[in-house]
Scaffold this motif. Structure first.
Motif, short mmCIF file in Angstrom:
data_model
loop_
_atom_site.label_atom_id
_atom_site.label_comp_id
_atom_site.label_asym_id
_atom_site.label_seq_id
_atom_site.Cartn_x
_atom_site.Cartn_y
_atom_site.Cartn_z
N VAL A 32 -3.11 37.78 -12.20
CA VAL A 32 -2.20 37.58 -11.07
C VAL A 32 -1.10 38.64 -11.02
O VAL A 32 -0.03 38.41 -10.46
CB VAL A 32 -1.57 36.17 -11.11
N GLY A 33 -1.36 39.82 -11.59
CA GLY A 33 -0.31 40.83 -11.70
C GLY A 33 0.37 41.19 -10.40
O GLY A 33 1.57 41.50 -10.37
N LYS A 34 -0.36 41.13 -9.28
CA LYS A 34 0.22 41.55 -8.00
C LYS A 34 1.22 40.55 -7.44
O LYS A 34 1.82 40.79 -6.39
CB LYS A 34 -0.89 41.79 -6.97
N VAL A 35 1.45 39.46 -8.16
CA VAL A 35 2.50 38.54 -7.73
C VAL A 35 3.88 39.11 -8.09
O VAL A 35 4.91 38.63 -7.61
CB VAL A 35 2.30 37.14 -8.38
N TYR A 36 3.89 40.17 -8.91
CA TYR A 36 5.14 40.82 -9.29
C TYR A 36 5.27 42.18 -8.60
O TYR A 36 4.28 42.84 -8.29
CB TYR A 36 5.20 41.01 -10.80
N ARG A 37 6.52 42.59 -8.44
CA ARG A 37 6.79 43.85 -7.75
C ARG A 37 6.28 45.05 -8.53
O ARG A 37 5.75 46.00 -7.97
CB ARG A 37 8.30 43.99 -7.52
N TYR A 38 6.43 45.01 -9.86
CA TYR A 38 5.94 46.09 -10.71
C TYR A 38 4.84 45.56 -11.61
O TYR A 38 5.05 44.58 -12.35
CB TYR A 38 7.09 46.67 -11.57
N THR A 39 3.69 46.19 -11.56
CA THR A 39 2.56 45.74 -12.35
C THR A 39 1.67 46.92 -12.70
O THR A 39 1.60 47.90 -11.96
CB THR A 39 1.74 44.67 -11.60
N SER A 40 1.00 46.80 -13.82
CA SER A 40 0.01 47.80 -14.21
C SER A 40 -1.36 47.48 -13.62
O SER A 40 -2.30 48.25 -13.83
CB SER A 40 -0.10 47.83 -15.75
N ASN A 41 -1.47 46.37 -12.92
CA ASN A 41 -2.77 45.90 -12.42
C ASN A 41 -3.19 46.60 -11.13
O ASN A 41 -2.34 47.04 -10.35
CB ASN A 41 -2.71 44.40 -12.15
N GLN A 92 2.14 38.43 -19.55
CA GLN A 92 2.44 39.54 -20.45
C GLN A 92 2.90 40.75 -19.66
O GLN A 92 2.22 41.20 -18.74
CB GLN A 92 1.19 39.89 -21.26
N PHE A 93 4.07 41.24 -20.03
CA PHE A 93 4.58 42.47 -19.45
C PHE A 93 4.26 43.60 -20.41
O PHE A 93 4.72 43.59 -21.55
CB PHE A 93 6.09 42.37 -19.20
N HIS A 94 3.43 44.54 -19.96
CA HIS A 94 3.12 45.68 -20.83
C HIS A 94 4.39 46.51 -20.98
O HIS A 94 5.07 46.81 -20.00
CB HIS A 94 2.00 46.52 -20.24
N ALA A 101 4.36 43.85 -15.24
CA ALA A 101 3.43 42.72 -15.37
C ALA A 101 2.04 43.25 -15.64
O ALA A 101 1.53 44.11 -14.93
CB ALA A 101 3.45 41.88 -14.09
N HIS A 102 1.41 42.72 -16.69
CA HIS A 102 0.17 43.33 -17.18
C HIS A 102 -0.98 42.36 -17.34
O HIS A 102 -2.10 42.66 -16.95
CB HIS A 102 0.46 44.02 -18.50
N TYR A 103 -0.73 41.20 -17.96
CA TYR A 103 -1.86 40.30 -18.27
C TYR A 103 -1.44 38.86 -18.13
O TYR A 103 -0.33 38.46 -18.51
CB TYR A 103 -2.36 40.56 -19.70
N THR A 104 -2.34 38.05 -17.58
CA THR A 104 -2.11 36.62 -17.39
C THR A 104 -2.74 35.88 -18.55
O THR A 104 -3.97 35.81 -18.66
CB THR A 104 -2.74 36.15 -16.07
#
Length: 557
Positions: free
Chosen positions: A219-228, A254-256, A370-373
């Protein structure tokens, strides 16, 4: 779409070759592992990818896959490292099952032609690297682009198999369960198939299935900044929740620690393996006799320094950025030398160079993202979800492996191991009798009048989650977030009920469900543990349990 028109369009009709297919939603490592194992046993499968086949999270994975292979390693050591990273919430039986099957999983990938980095003296002839939280070198990798190498190999195998029907630009809309059937009263709940949107024709088709497998990622795209990648919109978690399945540990995002900080590249990940090989974190503008790039700071946060688990490193970076008022920190690998960096991290070296950063001569600007759910749809070790006929594999799931924080490179391993057991379970189940399924009804909807409503709500949701439900949380922020999320959810559902669906609307609808699950889970955890840190509850309780959410269905399902 009729069978005749499907055949004319080059799409396999249903049933496939007279046999009901398994429909797999997601074409990453988890989905392709299930597909190939089923197809090898003669079971037709249909694999749906909502964008191009290569755009999932698997291809973005840089680090590698865990394999208990070396003479200095053991299953017990891997289980212990997984439990330590998971901060007391790892299910030991799950961790042991995954570790026991790790060597076989890596071996299977080698058989599929994955070009792992070689080492003639290494186990299976492979070079093993080490990442944060691991006691020994146990990560099989393909330079710094392991996911890409794995995905290309399995995708090639799937394309060549006559029983695997790969469909790009098809997006699952929702699962078809008993609640969709007029005659379902009194019958046992079951998933009978899915409604899926053909993005090119904009038609929603009804796809009956022997079983449905959700392999849709996180679900990384629920956050403004993501590695996904853009595909990480929680589709499988949201669909399973609407169908009545439980979700667990959704508060543990998990935030990378090290996502590249650059205006032209917001989602480029700097692999943890770089810190495993000796790269260090430094503070811009803080004097250091050791380096002109600034002082190291991890010693103030954890004795393992840069090799501490990701949640500790991410929180340390967040703390130092706020304390010193800087927009990023430095990841310094200059002392490793240009030859070493080009050999072990060729993609990172090349990508940074195109952005004007020579990582052999200057440090890399990085921020957490944001990196991993770590939570998701509750499943057993065969991928079974709560609704019969429905399975889930990979990042969309909660098996108990990741606990309160994922150990690096356990995710690809979980995809392969549970993907294999999932295929076996589907084949062992009796073939169901699928009733006649109703077609998708668009008689009461119209084309959307303004797409700006979707984009506005999307931006508001992601900013809200970043500011209120990020690395450090408070009860007041979470309560405010939940209040606004419920309002957004009502707006989105009203829009969904009145207008024809498209990919953006479906993704937004799924994201707002996942956002609510994350916040509700976070509010239930009255402690700080692993990836969940609360200023109101900074202590870690002596005993804790997974956060399990249960949805009471409003209608027959």
């Amino acid at each position: 779409m009729s069978q005749a028109s499907a055949a004319a369009a080059g799409i396999s009709p249903f049933p496939v070759n007279g046999e009901l297919p398994v429909v797999i939603v997601g074409a990453g490592l988890a989905g392709l592992t299930v597909a190939l194992h089923l197809a090898e046993q003669g079971q037709p499968v249909v694999v749906l990818a909502k964008r191009d086949l290569g755009e999932g999270a698997t291809a973005w994975a840089q680090g590698g896959i865990v394999g208990v292979l070396g003479s200095d390693d053991s299953v017990e050591s891997h289980v212990r490292d997984t439990q330590d990273a998971g901060a007391g919430l790892v299910a030991e039986d799950t961790a042991r099952f995954i570790a026991e099957h790790s060597a076989r999983a890596v071996g299977w990938l080698v058989e599929q032609g994955v070009p792992f980095s070689p080492d003639p003296d290494g186990p299976l002839g492979l070079h093993l690297t080490r990442e944060g939280g691991h006691a020994v070198r146990r990560i099989a990798h393909a330079a710094d682009a392991t996911g890409k190498a794995i995905h290309e190999s399995l995708l090639g195998r799937a394309r060549a198999h006559p029983l695997v029907d790969l469909r790009a630009r098809w997006m699952a809309v929702d699962l078809i369960t008993n609640r969709h059937l007029k005659q379902s009263e009194g019958s046992a709940p079951r998933c009978h198939g899915i409604y899926a949107l053909d993005i090119d024709t904009q038609r929603v088709e009804t796809l009956p299935a022997r079983a449905v497998v959700l392999a849709t990622g996180g679900v990384g795209k629920v956050y403004r900044y993501t590695s996904n990648p853009d595909t990480a919109t929680g589709d499988g978690i949201a669909m399973a929740w609407r169908a009545g399945c439980r979700a667990a540990n959704m508060e543990f995002i998990q935030f990378h620690p090290t996502c590249l900080y650059h205006p032209q590249e917001r989602s480029f990940l700097i692999t943890e393996a770089m810190r495993g090989e000796g790269a260090v974190l430094r503070l811009p503008g803080v004097p250091s006799e050791e380096s002109p790039w600034g002082a190291r700071f991890m010693a103030a946060h954890d004795e393992r320094l840069e090799l501490a688990p990701r949640d500790i490193v991410a929180r340390a970076i967040d703390f130092e950025m706020k304390k010193h008022g800087v927009d990023h920190v430095w990841l310094d690998a200059t002392h490793l030398g240009e030859a070493f960096l080009k050999e072990h991290f060729p993609n990172i070296h090349a990508r940074c160079l195109t952005l004007g950063i020579d990582i052999a001569k200057q440090p890399i600007p990085v921020v957490p993202a944001a990196h991993y759910t770590c939570g998701g749809v509750v499943t057993d070790l065969s991928g079974r979800a709560d609704v019969p006929g429905l399975f889930a594999v990979g990042e969309a799931t909660y098996t108990g492996l990741h606990g309160a924080n994922r150990l690096a490179s356990n995710s690809l391993l979980e995809c392969v191991v549970i993907g294999q057991t999932c295929a076996r379970a589907i084949l062992e189940d009796a073939v169901p009798r699928v009733p006649k399924l109703p077609a998708w009804d668009e008689s009461l909807v119209e084309n959307a009048d303004e797409q700006v409503v979707i984009s506005h709500n999307w931006d508001e949701l992601r900013l809200l989650m970043w500011n209120y439900v990020g690395i450090v949380r408070t009860t007041k922020r979470l309560e405010r977030a939940l209040h606004r999320i419920k309002l957004l959810k009502d707006e989105i559902e009203d829009y969904y009920a009145n207008f024809r669906v498209n990919r953006d609307l479906l993704e937004l609808r799924n994201l707002v469900v996942c956002a609510e699950l994350i916040v509700r889970s976070a509010l239930m955890r009255h402690e700080s543990r692993g990836l969940h840190y609360s200023r109101d509850f900074p202590a870690t309780l002596p005993v804790s349990f997974p956060t399990v959410l249960t949805r009471k269905a409003k209608s027959r399902s």
